[in-house]
Design an enzyme around this catalytic site. Structure first.
Site, PDB file in Angstrom:
ATOM      1  N   LYS A  25      -8.912  -1.476  16.689  1.00 51.71           N
ATOM      2  CA  LYS A  25      -7.773  -1.530  15.754  1.00 51.71           C
ATOM      3  C   LYS A  25      -6.950  -0.246  15.877  1.00 51.71           C
ATOM      4  CE  LYS A  25      -9.293  -4.367  11.853  1.00 51.71           C
ATOM      5  NZ  LYS A  25      -9.647  -4.253  10.425  1.00 51.71           N
TER       6      LYS A  25
ATOM      7  N   MET B 212      -5.420   3.616   6.637  1.00 55.31           N
ATOM      8  CA  MET B 212      -6.542   2.989   5.935  1.00 55.31           C
ATOM      9  C   MET B 212      -6.985   1.660   6.533  1.00 55.31           C
ATOM     10  SD  MET B 212      -6.970   5.354   3.801  1.00 55.31           S
ATOM     11  CE  MET B 212      -8.347   4.603   2.951  1.00 55.31           C
TER      12      MET B 212
ATOM     13  N   HIS C 184      -3.823  -7.997   0.955  1.00 49.43           N
ATOM     14  CA  HIS C 184      -4.605  -7.920  -0.283  1.00 49.43           C
ATOM     15  C   HIS C 184      -4.799  -6.479  -0.779  1.00 49.43           C
ATOM     16  CE1 HIS C 184      -7.584  -8.998  -3.242  1.00 49.43           C
ATOM     17  NE2 HIS C 184      -8.438  -8.153  -2.698  1.00 49.43           N
TER      18      HIS C 184
ATOM     19  N   THR D  64      -7.560   0.849   9.886  1.00 51.98           N
ATOM     20  CA  THR D  64      -8.381   0.865  11.096  1.00 51.98           C
ATOM     21  C   THR D  64      -9.829   1.209  10.765  1.00 51.98           C
ATOM     22  OG1 THR D  64      -6.484   1.387  12.466  1.00 51.98           O
ATOM     23  CG2 THR D  64      -8.648   1.909  13.381  1.00 51.98           C
TER      24      THR D  64
ATOM     25  N   GLY E 267      -8.998   7.108   7.109  1.00 50.61           N
ATOM     26  CA  GLY E 267      -9.930   6.550   6.114  1.00 50.61           C
ATOM     27  C   GLY E 267     -10.655   5.353   6.691  1.00 50.61           C
TER      28      GLY E 267
ATOM     29  N   ASN F 282       6.456  -4.726   5.981  1.00 45.54           N
ATOM     30  CA  ASN F 282       5.388  -5.627   6.393  1.00 45.54           C
ATOM     31  C   ASN F 282       5.907  -6.502   7.528  1.00 45.54           C
ATOM     32  OD1 ASN F 282       2.650  -6.580   5.921  1.00 45.54           O
ATOM     33  ND2 ASN F 282       3.598  -8.525   5.411  1.00 45.54           N
TER      34      ASN F 282
ATOM     35  N   SER G 139      -4.052  -4.943   9.597  1.00 47.27           N
ATOM     36  CA  SER G 139      -5.132  -5.322  10.526  1.00 47.27           C
ATOM     37  C   SER G 139      -4.641  -5.226  11.961  1.00 47.27           C
ATOM     38  CB  SER G 139      -5.585  -6.754  10.243  1.00 47.27           C
ATOM     39  OG  SER G 139      -5.941  -6.887   8.903  1.00 47.27           O
TER      40      SER G 139
ATOM     41  N   LYS H  15     -24.107  -2.154   0.979  1.00 41.58           N
ATOM     42  CA  LYS H  15     -23.125  -3.213   0.751  1.00 41.58           C
ATOM     43  C   LYS H  15     -23.310  -4.215   1.872  1.00 41.58           C
ATOM     44  CE  LYS H  15     -18.465  -3.004   1.401  1.00 41.58           C
ATOM     45  NZ  LYS H  15     -17.029  -2.820   1.056  1.00 41.58           N
TER      46      LYS H  15
HETATM   47  P1  NAD Z   1      -4.960  -8.918   4.625  1.00 41.63           P
HETATM   48  O1  NAD Z   1      -5.469  -9.912   5.612  1.00 41.63           O
HETATM   49  O2  NAD Z   1      -4.779  -9.343   3.207  1.00 41.63           O
HETATM   50  O3  NAD Z   1      -3.570  -8.310   5.124  1.00 41.63           O
HETATM   51  C1  NAD Z   1      -3.410  -7.888   6.467  1.00 41.63           C
HETATM   52  C2  NAD Z   1      -2.156  -7.069   6.608  1.00 41.63           C
HETATM   53  O4  NAD Z   1      -2.058  -6.622   7.960  1.00 41.63           O
HETATM   54  C3  NAD Z   1      -0.878  -7.857   6.321  1.00 41.63           C
HETATM   55  O5  NAD Z   1       0.043  -6.987   5.714  1.00 41.63           O
HETATM   56  C4  NAD Z   1      -0.403  -8.249   7.733  1.00 41.63           C
HETATM   57  O6  NAD Z   1       0.978  -8.472   7.779  1.00 41.63           O
HETATM   58  C5  NAD Z   1      -0.788  -6.996   8.488  1.00 41.63           C
HETATM   59  N1  NAD Z   1      -0.934  -7.188   9.937  1.00 41.63           N
HETATM   60  C6  NAD Z   1      -1.863  -7.921  10.576  1.00 41.63           C
HETATM   61  N2  NAD Z   1      -1.703  -7.816  11.894  1.00 41.63           N
HETATM   62  C7  NAD Z   1      -0.633  -7.007  12.093  1.00 41.63           C
HETATM   63  C8  NAD Z   1       0.037  -6.535  13.247  1.00 41.63           C
HETATM   64  N3  NAD Z   1      -0.372  -6.856  14.456  1.00 41.63           N
HETATM   65  N4  NAD Z   1       1.100  -5.711  13.078  1.00 41.63           N
HETATM   66  C9  NAD Z   1       1.509  -5.377  11.837  1.00 41.63           C
HETATM   67  N5  NAD Z   1       0.910  -5.800  10.705  1.00 41.63           N
HETATM   68  C10 NAD Z   1      -0.144  -6.610  10.841  1.00 41.63           C
HETATM   69  O7  NAD Z   1      -5.961  -7.677   4.725  1.00 41.63           O
HETATM   70  P2  NAD Z   1      -6.292  -6.558   3.635  1.00 41.63           P
HETATM   71  O8  NAD Z   1      -7.443  -7.001   2.808  1.00 41.63           O
HETATM   72  O9  NAD Z   1      -5.044  -6.095   2.973  1.00 41.63           O
HETATM   73  O10 NAD Z   1      -6.850  -5.402   4.579  1.00 41.63           O
HETATM   74  C11 NAD Z   1      -5.993  -4.742   5.487  1.00 41.63           C
HETATM   75  C12 NAD Z   1      -6.838  -4.020   6.523  1.00 41.63           C
HETATM   76  O11 NAD Z   1      -7.579  -2.991   5.895  1.00 41.63           O
HETATM   77  C13 NAD Z   1      -7.872  -4.924   7.205  1.00 41.63           C
HETATM   78  O12 NAD Z   1      -7.777  -4.717   8.578  1.00 41.63           O
HETATM   79  C14 NAD Z   1      -9.201  -4.456   6.663  1.00 41.63           C
HETATM   80  O13 NAD Z   1     -10.246  -4.607   7.602  1.00 41.63           O
HETATM   81  C15 NAD Z   1      -8.912  -2.994   6.382  1.00 41.63           C
HETATM   82  N6  NAD Z   1      -9.766  -2.405   5.359  1.00 41.63           N
HETATM   83  C16 NAD Z   1     -10.143  -1.112   5.533  1.00 41.63           C
HETATM   84  C17 NAD Z   1     -10.951  -0.510   4.580  1.00 41.63           C
HETATM   85  C18 NAD Z   1     -11.353   0.927   4.737  1.00 41.63           C
HETATM   86  O14 NAD Z   1     -12.167   1.414   3.970  1.00 41.63           O
HETATM   87  N7  NAD Z   1     -10.779   1.650   5.663  1.00 41.63           N
HETATM   88  C19 NAD Z   1     -11.373  -1.226   3.460  1.00 41.63           C
HETATM   89  C20 NAD Z   1     -10.931  -2.535   3.276  1.00 41.63           C
HETATM   90  C21 NAD Z   1     -10.107  -3.120   4.243  1.00 41.63           C
END
Ligand code: NAD
Length: 321
Positions: free
Chosen positions: A226, A219, A137, A221, A292, A159, A199, A67
């Site tokens: 992070k 999920m 998202h 981190t 995860g 949130n 995030s 990917k």
């Molecule tokens: P997004 O940008 O759409 O949403 C981010 C979320 O994090 C929001 O709810 C925001 O309010 C919250 N947030 C950000 N900083 C914060 C803080 N300091 N304190 C509290 N909340 C905070 O992102 P997304 O697409 O929903 O992805 C969320 C996270 O999941 C990302 O960090 C992404 O890298 C991670 N992710 C992990 C995997 C995995 O396989 N583990 C896969 C995809 C995404």
């Protein structure tokens, strides 16, 4: 070569298919039948973008590929999602390219499938309240996949910006579940299963807020630095992960390991529980925690399933390459 464009992927990946694909690949990883190759992730010095590859090979399904993609923070202003990715699959016998599959929707589905697999194998059977921390998202995908694993009766959500919780409220309604926006104390006090998907770079949830018997799926981190939960919560839990090497370096476990609160040997790969070679939850009182971190093999497994479904439906675009 088969192409499944991003706009078509959702038609060919159901939650059930994604769940089975991810469960199978976690089992293969724990049996050392499948391995992820070192992740490349670089700041390219343009558009503030982070770009990289996740790749691997599963001998049991012959899924081979990568990917490619990353994070472009300016995309939202252009009407695009910030995370962009594409999956490339190769023929394991010849090395020829087999398929190109849009990876954006697929990433959300495969990430939700991972926490769903953890819930299926580790949450108490009598879990009734699902808590979600984060409303970005990924969060609605997480909610939908999790809601199918236990007969939940309610969803609670938190949130940082509460107005965004409407996303979770709508997803809960779609699944026929009541939704309540709560503070973190109330979320921990009610939830039997908690998913964190943010995030954040600092702990949001602490061990004092989580009840005995809860299953926590962390999920968000997936990078060094992070953090979503207090290292004390990780130390208090029985800890599982998708991949050991990632958990200690880029996952939620990195902090508890660094602080000497968790021994590496105490972390169990979820695949070993699926294979029956390791125990999962051992009592109704213990907290189970799934770290995860997100592995490339999840993407390949789900992309393989997408290609199969698109081919079965006669909808795959085939090109000479
Ligand atoms: P997004 O940008 O759409 O949403 C981010 C979320 O994090 C929001 O709810 C925001 O309010 C919250 N947030 C950000 N900083 C914060 C803080 N300091 N304190 C509290 N909340 C905070 O992102 P997304 O697409 O929903 O992805 C969320 C996270 O999941 C990302 O960090 C992404 O890298 C991670 N992710 C992990 C995997 C995995 O396989 N583990 C896969 C995809 C995404």
């Amino acid at each position: 070569m088969i192409i499944v464009p991003e706009k078509d992927v959702a038609r060919f990946v159901g939650r059930e298919d994604a769940f089975r694909a991810v469960e199978q690949v976690f089992a293969s990883m724990a049996a050392r039948e499948a391995g992820n190759f070192p992740v490349i992730r670089e700041a390219i010095g343009h558009a503030e973008a982070l770009y990289g590859f996740k790749s691997g090979f599963d001998k049991s399904s012959l899924a081979l590929g990568l990917k490619s993609g990353g994070y472009w923070p300016g995309n939202e202003a252009r009407g695009l999602t910030n995370h962009q990715s594409t999956v490339f699959l190769f023929d394991a016998d010849t090395g020829r390219v087999k398929a190109v599959v849009g990876g954006n929707y697929l990433t959300a589905v495969r990430t939700a499938a991972a926490s769903a697999v953890s819930i299926a194998h580790l949450a108490r059977e009598d879990a009734r309240v699902l808590g979600i921390v984060g409303a970005g998202h990924q969060s609605a995908f997480q909610l939908r996949a999790a809601a199918e694993q236990r007969p939940f009766e309610k969803v609670v959500g938190w949130n940082r910006s509460p107005e965004r919780l409407v996303r979770l409220a709508e997803a809960a309604e779609e699944m026929g579940l009541p939704f309540e926006a709560v503070d973190l104390d109330a979320l921990g006090a009610q939830s039997d299963v908690i998913i964190t998907i943010t995030s954040s770079y600092a702990p949001i949830l602490s061990d004092a807020q989580v009840r005995p018997g809860t299953h926590v799926a962390c999920m968000g981190t997936d990078t060094k630095g992070k953090q979503e939960v207090d290292a004390g919560l990780v130390a208090a839990a029985r800890v599982f992960t998708d991949e050991h090497a990632q958990a200690v370096s880029i996952g939620e476990c990195q902090h508890a390991i660094r602080d000497g609160l968790l021994q590496e040997m105490a972390i169990t790969e979820l695949g070993a529980v699926i294979n029956g070679t390791a125990k999962g939850r051992q009592s109704a009182e213990e907290i189970t925690l799934f770290d995860g971190t997100g592995v490339g093999l999840q993407d390949l497994a789900v992309a393989n399933s997408v290609v199969l479904r698109a081919s079965e439906a006669g909808s795959a675009i085939e090109v000479e390459f």
